[in-house]
Design a protein around this motif. Structure first.
Motif, PDB file in Angstrom:
ATOM      1  N   VAL A 297      28.368  31.173 -36.091  1.00 13.10           N
ATOM      2  CA  VAL A 297      27.624  29.919 -36.220  1.00 13.10           C
ATOM      3  C   VAL A 297      28.021  28.988 -35.090  1.00 13.10           C
ATOM      4  O   VAL A 297      29.210  28.792 -34.815  1.00 13.10           O
ATOM      5  CB  VAL A 297      27.910  29.255 -37.580  1.00 13.10           C
ATOM      6  CG1 VAL A 297      27.221  27.910 -37.674  1.00 13.10           C
ATOM      7  CG2 VAL A 297      27.469  30.162 -38.712  1.00 13.10           C
ATOM      8  N   GLY A 298      27.025  28.417 -34.425  1.00 15.63           N
ATOM      9  CA  GLY A 298      27.268  27.513 -33.312  1.00 15.63           C
ATOM     10  C   GLY A 298      27.598  26.099 -33.756  1.00 15.63           C
ATOM     11  O   GLY A 298      27.544  25.756 -34.945  1.00 15.63           O
ATOM     12  N   TRP A 299      27.903  25.243 -32.784  1.00 12.88           N
ATOM     13  CA  TRP A 299      28.318  23.881 -33.067  1.00 12.88           C
ATOM     14  C   TRP A 299      27.201  23.055 -33.697  1.00 12.88           C
ATOM     15  O   TRP A 299      27.427  22.289 -34.639  1.00 12.88           O
ATOM     16  CB  TRP A 299      28.835  23.235 -31.785  1.00 12.88           C
ATOM     17  CG  TRP A 299      29.180  21.782 -31.898  1.00 12.88           C
ATOM     18  CD1 TRP A 299      28.739  20.772 -31.107  1.00 12.88           C
ATOM     19  CD2 TRP A 299      30.086  21.171 -32.833  1.00 12.88           C
ATOM     20  NE1 TRP A 299      29.293  19.570 -31.487  1.00 12.88           N
ATOM     21  CE2 TRP A 299      30.129  19.797 -32.552  1.00 12.88           C
ATOM     22  CE3 TRP A 299      30.847  21.664 -33.895  1.00 12.88           C
ATOM     23  CZ2 TRP A 299      30.913  18.898 -33.285  1.00 12.88           C
ATOM     24  CZ3 TRP A 299      31.626  20.772 -34.632  1.00 12.88           C
ATOM     25  CH2 TRP A 299      31.658  19.410 -34.324  1.00 12.88           C
ATOM     26  N   ALA A 300      25.985  23.202 -33.204  1.00  8.75           N
ATOM     27  CA  ALA A 300      24.870  22.423 -33.753  1.00  8.75           C
ATOM     28  C   ALA A 300      24.633  22.779 -35.221  1.00  8.75           C
ATOM     29  O   ALA A 300      24.501  21.895 -36.078  1.00  8.75           O
ATOM     30  CB  ALA A 300      23.600  22.653 -32.929  1.00  8.75           C
ATOM     31  N   GLU A 301      24.575  24.077 -35.534  1.00 12.10           N
ATOM     32  CA  GLU A 301      24.373  24.508 -36.915  1.00 12.10           C
ATOM     33  C   GLU A 301      25.566  24.119 -37.794  1.00 12.10           C
ATOM     34  O   GLU A 301      25.398  23.775 -38.968  1.00 12.10           O
ATOM     35  CB  GLU A 301      24.150  26.013 -36.969  1.00 12.10           C
ATOM     36  CG  GLU A 301      23.992  26.598 -38.369  1.00 12.10           C
ATOM     37  CD  GLU A 301      22.762  26.058 -39.091  1.00 12.10           C
ATOM     38  OE1 GLU A 301      22.754  26.121 -40.335  1.00 12.10           O
ATOM     39  OE2 GLU A 301      21.821  25.568 -38.430  1.00 12.10           O
ATOM     40  N   THR A 302      26.743  24.162 -37.237  1.00 12.64           N
ATOM     41  CA  THR A 302      27.936  23.776 -37.993  1.00 12.64           C
ATOM     42  C   THR A 302      27.834  22.337 -38.470  1.00 12.64           C
ATOM     43  O   THR A 302      28.121  22.025 -39.632  1.00 12.64           O
ATOM     44  CB  THR A 302      29.191  23.963 -37.129  1.00 12.64           C
ATOM     45  OG1 THR A 302      29.421  25.365 -36.941  1.00 12.64           O
ATOM     46  CG2 THR A 302      30.418  23.348 -37.781  1.00 12.64           C
ATOM     47  N   GLN A 303      27.425  21.448 -37.596  1.00 15.32           N
ATOM     48  CA  GLN A 303      27.321  20.038 -37.979  1.00 15.32           C
ATOM     49  C   GLN A 303      26.249  19.803 -39.041  1.00 15.32           C
ATOM     50  O   GLN A 303      26.386  18.909 -39.873  1.00 15.32           O
ATOM     51  CB  GLN A 303      27.017  19.188 -36.741  1.00 15.32           C
ATOM     52  CG  GLN A 303      28.133  19.173 -35.723  1.00 15.32           C
ATOM     53  CD  GLN A 303      27.741  18.407 -34.479  1.00 15.32           C
ATOM     54  OE1 GLN A 303      27.942  17.205 -34.377  1.00 15.32           O
ATOM     55  NE2 GLN A 303      27.147  19.102 -33.525  1.00 15.32           N
ATOM     56  N   ARG A 304      25.211  20.621 -39.019  1.00 18.51           N
ATOM     57  CA  ARG A 304      24.138  20.464 -40.009  1.00 18.51           C
ATOM     58  C   ARG A 304      24.515  21.047 -41.365  1.00 18.51           C
ATOM     59  O   ARG A 304      24.104  20.514 -42.411  1.00 18.51           O
ATOM     60  CB  ARG A 304      22.854  21.155 -39.516  1.00 18.51           C
ATOM     61  CG  ARG A 304      22.169  20.463 -38.356  1.00 18.51           C
ATOM     62  CD  ARG A 304      20.772  21.027 -38.166  1.00 18.51           C
ATOM     63  NE  ARG A 304      20.786  22.449 -37.832  1.00 18.51           N
ATOM     64  CZ  ARG A 304      20.780  22.919 -36.584  1.00 18.51           C
ATOM     65  NH1 ARG A 304      20.793  22.075 -35.560  1.00 18.51           N
ATOM     66  NH2 ARG A 304      20.783  24.216 -36.352  1.00 18.51           N
ATOM     67  N   THR A 305      25.280  22.125 -41.381  1.00 19.32           N
ATOM     68  CA  THR A 305      25.410  22.947 -42.584  1.00 19.32           C
ATOM     69  C   THR A 305      26.811  22.979 -43.181  1.00 19.32           C
ATOM     70  O   THR A 305      26.955  23.124 -44.401  1.00 19.32           O
ATOM     71  CB  THR A 305      24.963  24.388 -42.278  1.00 19.32           C
ATOM     72  OG1 THR A 305      23.662  24.355 -41.673  1.00 19.32           O
ATOM     73  CG2 THR A 305      24.914  25.235 -43.532  1.00 19.32           C
TER      74      THR A 305
END
Length: 393
Positions: A297-305
């Motif tokens: 999981v990338g940084w952008a998805e991490t912040q969302r999820t």
């Protein structure tokens, strides 16, 4: 006249005996009460800073206030606690695990917490779009597997910053592309130079957009994987020269630094709690399925999820397993952890890998005390790393 003087002296002695006897009795009675309550004294300094003491719960949202506005000493029964103090806009957290009556790490069995301000400013990130760092204050924490009575013991760790997220493909690609990075021997240990002389990088930072695995492993904000320990160490040395500005040094976390940051001040056994129930599985990127469309999981998805722990660290359990600086050497109450030869870069030993990953077959590797032992030349699609930053004295 002499009799009067003698009588007065005897009365004085008797009075002092009563006073000291009462104090001894009172002190002894208080001590017995602390023993009966299975309590340890926590000493907080400096006294001009009030802090709140919380008792940890099974998850982040379950901590409860134990003592508000503590300024000096308090007696606390066995259990897992943490202190929170405000330092300007920042909240500082100090773990305070209590094992029982006078069981603290200091000589008299107390637990001393020294409140110090965090360094300002935060360490520079590798890139302008990098996730940044979380601050972990100095102090004791309880290292080791709580399920093994011979293992948990207190370790004092100096303050440090740790990456809130693993090193990304974009960050590692900068190291590969910079002539003073991967190619420069000054970034490598002697053993690392030997490896580089016969090998080359196969990291996911090199995946081209048209390659089949690019979506699953090669996106710029995803954690870099398929990196050897030698490469991770060289990256940290390059980052110190590239971004440290003579004020900061970057490294892999030691076993103790990684575990303290990963447990958070709550002292959790998993990234976000004391256990992983069926309802909590979705809080972790953990699944043994190499064919899913998205693996790491990338940084952008991490912040969302996803959620971070109380320090601010994401994916302490899951996503990618992480190299540490430490050799895979034992420690226990009988052989306490020390910052000894285990963190020597030239030591010819397997290295400790922590945290589990998306590819873990069971939740066992997600258990924060769990350590894998990998040869430093090994590389896997589920192993990456994060960095620690410390100010140069």
């Amino acid at each position: 006249m002499t009799r009067v003087v003698i009588a007065a002296a005897l009365l004085t002695v008797a009075a002092l005996a009563v006073v000291f006897g009462w104090r001894w009795w009172h002190s002894d009675r208080e001590e017995q009460q602390h023993a009966d309550g299975d309590e340890t004294q926590i000493r907080i300094g400096p006294v001009d800073r009030a802090c709140d003491i919380y008792q940890s719960g099974p998850a982040l949202n379950n901590a409860r206030m134990f003592l508000h506005g503590a300024r000096n000493d308090a007696w606390i029964p066995a259990g897992s606690y943490f202190l929170m103090v405000r330092d300007g806009a920042r909240e500082l957290y100090y773990p305070a695990p209590m094992l029982g009556y006078r069981s603290g790490p200091d000589r008299d069995g107390s637990f001393v917490v020294t409140i110090r301000p965090a360094p300002e400013p935060d360490p520079p990130a590798a890139r302008s779009d990098s996730p940044g760092f979380a601050f972990v204050p100095s102090g004791h924490f309880l290292i080791g597997d709580r399920a093994n009575p011979r293992e948990p013991h207190y370790v004092w760790v100096p303050a440090f910053f740790i990456g809130v997220f693993e090193v990304t493909n974009a960050e590692f690609r900068d190291f590969l592309d910079d002539p003073t990075g991967f190619a420069s021997n000054k970034n490598w240990s002697e053993a690392g130079r030997d490896w580089k002389a016969h090998g080359h990088s196969e990291s996911t930072a090199l995946l081209k957009p048209n390659v089949a695995d690019s979506r699953r492993f090669g996106q710029p904000d995803q954690p870099v994987t398929s990196v050897t320990w030698f490469e991770a160490m060289a990256y940290c040395r390059w980052l110190t020269a590239h971004s440290g500005a003579g004020r900061w040094t970057y490294s892999l976390p030691s076993d103790a630094e990684w575990e303290k940051a990963a447990r958070g001040p709550d002292g959790f056994d998993y990234g976000l709690g004391s256990a992983i129930s069926d309802a909590e599985i979705a809080s972790y990127n953990w699944k043994k399925n190499p064919d899913v469309p998205v693996t790491v999981v990338g940084w952008a998805e991490t912040q969302r999820t996803y959620r971070h722990n109380r320090y601010g660290m994401y994916h302490a359990s899951g996503n990618v397993a992480e190299w540490t600086a430490s050799a895979f050497l034992p420690y226990s109450r009988q052989q306490p952890y020390t910052e000894d030869r285990r963190n020597n870069a030239e030591l010819s030993e397997r290295r400790s890998v922590r945290g589990g990953s998306w590819y873990s077959a069971t939740t066992a590797p997600l258990y924060l005390p769990y350590r894998d032992a990998f040869q430093p030349s090994r590389r896997d699609r589920d192993v990456g790393f994060r960095v620690v930053a410390k100010p140069i004295p």
